[in-house]
Design a protein around this motif. Structure first.
Motif, mmCIF file in Angstrom:
data_model
loop_
_atom_site.group_PDB
_atom_site.id
_atom_site.type_symbol
_atom_site.label_atom_id
_atom_site.label_comp_id
_atom_site.label_asym_id
_atom_site.label_seq_id
_atom_site.Cartn_x
_atom_site.Cartn_y
_atom_site.Cartn_z
ATOM 1 N N MET A 56 0.833 -1.208 0.000
ATOM 2 C CA MET A 56 0.000 0.000 0.000
ATOM 3 C C MET A 56 0.870 1.262 0.000
ATOM 4 O O MET A 56 0.563 2.229 -0.699
ATOM 5 N N PHE A 57 1.933 1.272 0.768
ATOM 6 C CA PHE A 57 2.833 2.425 0.753
ATOM 7 C C PHE A 57 3.493 2.584 -0.628
ATOM 8 O O PHE A 57 3.630 3.699 -1.130
ATOM 9 N N LYS A 58 3.863 1.473 -1.229
ATOM 10 C CA LYS A 58 4.479 1.527 -2.558
ATOM 11 C C LYS A 58 3.478 2.066 -3.577
ATOM 12 O O LYS A 58 3.821 2.925 -4.398
ATOM 13 N N LEU A 59 2.242 1.594 -3.534
ATOM 14 C CA LEU A 59 1.218 2.089 -4.452
ATOM 15 C C LEU A 59 0.958 3.582 -4.252
ATOM 16 O O LEU A 59 0.785 4.321 -5.220
ATOM 17 N N HIS A 60 0.947 4.014 -2.985
ATOM 18 C CA HIS A 60 0.703 5.428 -2.706
ATOM 19 C C HIS A 60 1.862 6.317 -3.173
ATOM 20 O O HIS A 60 1.675 7.501 -3.401
ATOM 21 N N SER A 61 3.034 5.736 -3.320
ATOM 22 C CA SER A 61 4.162 6.534 -3.827
ATOM 23 C C SER A 61 4.104 6.684 -5.351
ATOM 24 O O SER A 61 4.759 7.554 -5.902
ATOM 25 N N CYS A 62 3.306 5.846 -6.017
ATOM 26 C CA CYS A 62 3.257 5.850 -7.475
ATOM 27 C C CYS A 62 1.943 6.381 -8.057
ATOM 28 O O CYS A 62 1.922 6.786 -9.213
ATOM 29 N N LEU A 63 0.860 6.307 -7.278
ATOM 30 C CA LEU A 63 -0.463 6.665 -7.796
ATOM 31 C C LEU A 63 -1.096 7.775 -6.971
ATOM 32 O O LEU A 63 -0.771 7.940 -5.790
ATOM 33 N N PRO A 64 -2.033 8.495 -7.552
ATOM 34 C CA PRO A 64 -2.734 9.539 -6.790
ATOM 35 C C PRO A 64 -3.575 8.923 -5.668
ATOM 36 O O PRO A 64 -4.138 7.838 -5.836
ATOM 37 N N PRO A 65 -3.663 9.587 -4.525
ATOM 38 C CA PRO A 65 -4.392 9.046 -3.374
ATOM 39 C C PRO A 65 -5.855 8.733 -3.656
ATOM 40 O O PRO A 65 -6.380 7.738 -3.153
ATOM 41 N N ARG A 72 -7.702 1.623 0.388
ATOM 42 C CA ARG A 72 -7.538 2.054 1.788
ATOM 43 C C ARG A 72 -8.738 1.625 2.622
ATOM 44 O O ARG A 72 -8.578 1.146 3.746
ATOM 45 N N ASP A 73 -9.935 1.786 2.080
ATOM 46 C CA ASP A 73 -11.142 1.385 2.808
ATOM 47 C C ASP A 73 -11.127 -0.113 3.107
ATOM 48 O O ASP A 73 -11.421 -0.540 4.222
ATOM 49 N N HIS A 76 -8.558 -0.894 5.791
ATOM 50 C CA HIS A 76 -9.018 -0.503 7.136
ATOM 51 C C HIS A 76 -10.013 -1.519 7.695
ATOM 52 O O HIS A 76 -9.945 -1.855 8.885
ATOM 53 N N GLU A 77 -10.916 -2.032 6.864
ATOM 54 C CA GLU A 77 -11.851 -3.071 7.314
ATOM 55 C C GLU A 77 -11.088 -4.320 7.760
ATOM 56 O O GLU A 77 -11.365 -4.892 8.818
ATOM 57 N N GLN A 78 -10.121 -4.735 6.948
ATOM 58 C CA GLN A 78 -9.343 -5.923 7.289
ATOM 59 C C GLN A 78 -8.482 -5.688 8.520
ATOM 60 O O GLN A 78 -8.308 -6.594 9.339
ATOM 61 N N PHE A 79 -7.949 -4.502 8.645
ATOM 62 C CA PHE A 79 -7.130 -4.180 9.809
ATOM 63 C C PHE A 79 -7.940 -4.379 11.090
ATOM 64 O O PHE A 79 -7.477 -5.031 12.028
ATOM 65 N N LEU A 104 -1.176 -5.711 16.918
ATOM 66 C CA LEU A 104 -1.192 -4.671 15.901
ATOM 67 C C LEU A 104 -1.273 -3.315 16.584
ATOM 68 O O LEU A 104 -1.737 -3.217 17.723
ATOM 69 N N PRO A 105 -0.862 -2.263 15.893
ATOM 70 C CA PRO A 105 -0.976 -0.924 16.489
ATOM 71 C C PRO A 105 -2.452 -0.566 16.703
ATOM 72 O O PRO A 105 -3.346 -1.202 16.150
ATOM 73 N N ASP A 106 -2.697 0.453 17.505
ATOM 74 C CA ASP A 106 -4.068 0.866 17.784
ATOM 75 C C ASP A 106 -4.790 1.344 16.530
ATOM 76 O O ASP A 106 -5.991 1.140 16.382
ATOM 77 N N ASN A 107 -4.063 2.003 15.650
ATOM 78 C CA ASN A 107 -4.660 2.548 14.430
ATOM 79 C C ASN A 107 -3.932 2.031 13.208
ATOM 80 O O ASN A 107 -2.724 1.764 13.266
ATOM 81 N N PRO A 108 -4.640 1.910 12.082
ATOM 82 C CA PRO A 108 -3.965 1.473 10.853
ATOM 83 C C PRO A 108 -2.968 2.526 10.372
ATOM 84 O O PRO A 108 -3.071 3.696 10.742
ATOM 85 N N PRO A 109 -2.006 2.117 9.560
ATOM 86 C CA PRO A 109 -1.023 3.072 9.041
ATOM 87 C C PRO A 109 -1.699 4.157 8.195
ATOM 88 O O PRO A 109 -2.724 3.911 7.559
ATOM 89 N N ASN A 110 -1.097 5.328 8.193
ATOM 90 C CA ASN A 110 -1.592 6.428 7.375
ATOM 91 C C ASN A 110 -0.813 6.402 6.062
ATOM 92 O O ASN A 110 0.311 6.891 5.987
#
Length: 158
Positions: A56-65, A72-73, A76-79, A104-110
Motif C-alpha cells: 500500500m505504501f508503494k502504491l501510494h508513492s506511485c499513484l494519486p491518493p 484504503r477502505d 481498514h476493514e481488514q485491519f 497490531l498498532p491501535d490505528n492502521p497506518p496512514n
C-alpha cells in the motif's frame, strides 16, 4: 492479497463461531482440534498484513491518493477484523502456551503520509520452542572431523 486475507479472516470467524464460549473449550480435546488450524491463520495473516502495508505504501508513492481510496477502505476493514481476531486469540488459553500472537498498532497506518512506513513494525509470530525469524540459529560445529577421513574401503584393507 486482500482476497487471501478475507478468506483467512472468514475461516477464523467460522472456527470461533463454532466454539461454545460458556465452556473452557481450549482445555478440551475437541476444542483444541477446532482451534489448531487458527495457528496457521495467525501466521499467514501476520505475513499478509506486513506485505499489504508495504504494498500500500508503494502504491501510494506511485499513484494519486484518490485512485487508492477503495484499497484504503478495504485495508481498514481488514485491519480492524484482524485486530479483533488477534485479540480474541490472545485471550484463549490454548494459544498462550503454543504461540506468541503479535499485537497490531491501535490505528492502521496512514498511507497518505510516506514517513509512516518508518513507524510500521512487522508483526512477528513466534511458536513455542522456536527461534524468532529475525534471529539466526546458533552455528554448531561438527563433533567429528570429516575432512581428513579415509574412505571405508581403505580402512578395512589396512
Amino acid at each position: 492479497m486482500f482476497d487471501y486475507m478475507d478468506c483467512e479472516l472468514k475461516l477464523a470467524e467460522a472456527v470461533i463461531r463454532q466454539l461454545n464460549s460458556a465452556i473452557a473449550v481450549s482445555q478440551m480435546s475437541s476444542g483444541q482440534c477446532k482451534l489448531a488450524p487458527l495457528i496457521q491463520v495467525i501466521q499467514d495473516c501476520s505475513h499478509l498484513y506486513h506485505y499489504t502495508v508495504k504494498l500500500m505504501f508503494k502504491l501510494h508513492s506511485c499513484l494519486p491518493p484518490d485512485t487508492l481510496q477503495g484499497h484504503r477502505d478495504r485495508f481498514h476493514e481488514q485491519f480492524h477484523s484482524l485486530k479483533n481476531f488477534l485479540k480474541r486469540a490472545s485471550d484463549m488459553l490454548y494459544f498462550k502456551r503454543l504461540i506468541q500472537i503479535p499485537r497490531l498498532p491501535d490505528n492502521p497506518p496512514n498511507f497518505l503520509r510516506a514517513s509512516a512506513l518508518e513507524e510500521h513494525v512487522k508483526p512477528v509470530v513466534v511458536m513455542a520452542n522456536e527461534v524468532p525469524e529475525e534471529e539466526e540459529p546458533p552455528q554448531t560445529e561438527s563433533l567429528i572431523e570429516i575432512s581428513n577421513a579415509q574412505p571405508v574401503e581403505q580402512q578395512i584393507v589396512d
